[in-house]
Design an enzyme around this catalytic site. Sequence first.
Site, PDB file in Angstrom:
ATOM      1  CG  HIS A 123      -0.333   0.156   2.659  1.00  0.00           C
ATOM      2  ND1 HIS A 123      -0.092  -0.674   3.103  1.00  0.00           N
ATOM      3  CD2 HIS A 123      -0.005   1.140   3.282  1.00  0.00           C
ATOM      4  CE1 HIS A 123       0.446  -0.606   4.326  1.00  0.00           C
ATOM      5  NE2 HIS A 123       0.432   0.895   4.338  1.00  0.00           N
TER       6      HIS A 123
ATOM      7  CG  ASP B 245       0.080  -4.279   2.937  1.00  0.00           C
ATOM      8  OD1 ASP B 245       0.175  -3.593   2.013  1.00  0.00           O
ATOM      9  OD2 ASP B 245       0.076  -3.674   3.927  1.00  0.00           O
TER      10      ASP B 245
ATOM     11  CB  SER C 124       3.444   1.535   5.994  1.00  0.00           C
ATOM     12  OG  SER C 124       2.224   1.500   6.730  1.00  0.00           O
TER      13      SER C 124
END
Length: 456
Positions: A192, A225, A303
């Site tokens: 993402h 992910d 992230s």
Amino acid sequence: MTDRLEPAPRDDLFAPPEPGTLSRPAPQPQPVPPAHPYAAGPGLVTPVPAVGQQAGTDRPATPEPSAGHSTTEPPGVGDREPAARPPARRPRGGGAALVVAALVAGLVGGVVGDRVSDRVDPDRPSDAALPVSGTQGDGAPAAPSRPAGSFADIAAGVLPSVVSLEVRREEGVSTGSGFVLRADGYILTNNHVVAGAATRGDITVAFADGSEHPAELVGATADYDLAVVRVEARDLTPLVLGDSDEVVVGDAVLAVGAPLGLESTVTAGIVSALHRPVQAGEAAQTAFIDAIQTDAAINPGNSGGPLLNAAGEVVGINSAIAQPPGSMSATGSIGLGFAIPANQARHTAEQLIETGRATYPVIGVLLDSTYRGEGVQVATEAQQGQAPVTPGGPADQAGIRPGDVILAIDGRPVSMSDELIVAIRARQPGDAVTLRVRTGEEERDVRVVLQEQASQ
């Protein structure tokens, strides 16, 4: 074949879990030039208020006096005649005395100041000089050092290998974190973080030394992910992927990344739980993570950064954070962060580097997300043309039928669809698992060999 692990398609399948909401801490959006108004898209989060203007922290303006408010003295006080002041006394010779005293004080002050100046003059040796922290016995600066295995020692060793990523698109700019996988320029991050670059967009990787390199997307998977990008650089220092199966609750960990765009940020905590079934992302790109839970502060922008153990090995990839009920976006750490285990990341990264795509295991059933009761129920009817149990698939070969209830996997009870999906995706295609299955009133154990399914 199609993905048979997903629960039966329903609107409520991807509803945020209660009581909290799991969200990606993900790319940190940056201000957008006026010519390109910001439009939130996949992988972007609500822009963070500017420093000093954070929501709910503005200081209230000084209140104006309300109508009718009096600034005069209370009644009966201001109406009094002021008390007569006694006549001022003229000093008897005091004026001259004060002037002389002032001159004497000035002279003494000047002498004292000159003496003090002599003492602190760096060009003059002093017998009263005291040792200063950070110097050796001869006064020379000492090289800073920290005990081996300390947080400071670990951070010093890994920071050169942790990067920040910027993805620039027409809609705006998003940022995230990553780390060096191989010396020849391969870097691991979250899908993402770079999802916007899959179709269009430029990726820039910034290293801790300030250097920046354009990067190309090697491969990505929304199901796990994870994504791999590559820069044209050599002799990089990769981080070591540790064995996440050896992680236990209470282990000390460090989270490294660029939260809110602040590169080379290190936070510390412990592993607070294991095997958390985390479903993060939108319905179209949902990642099911058998997550490591930590209380190390993880915020938007973290992230893709590494979660490190006390040996400086990567045991997880920071990917999601929990938010209080009612929160619709990632607003910041509340002490519940989630990381993809390193063992899963290693396998997926190898596939992405080799083929640009990843696979995941399936048992070949649709799950009924409306079922309420013990275990997880296989759907009883076809959904969108897909059979509840794939003919000839792993579950079909093991004797599982529509309406059967799966109670446990490898002895671990499951009570939600997500738990079963996450537990299966934590394995590899070709692995065998034992499912506890109930048909009617009868319970039995069945052995299922997982089949491979191409990732999104």
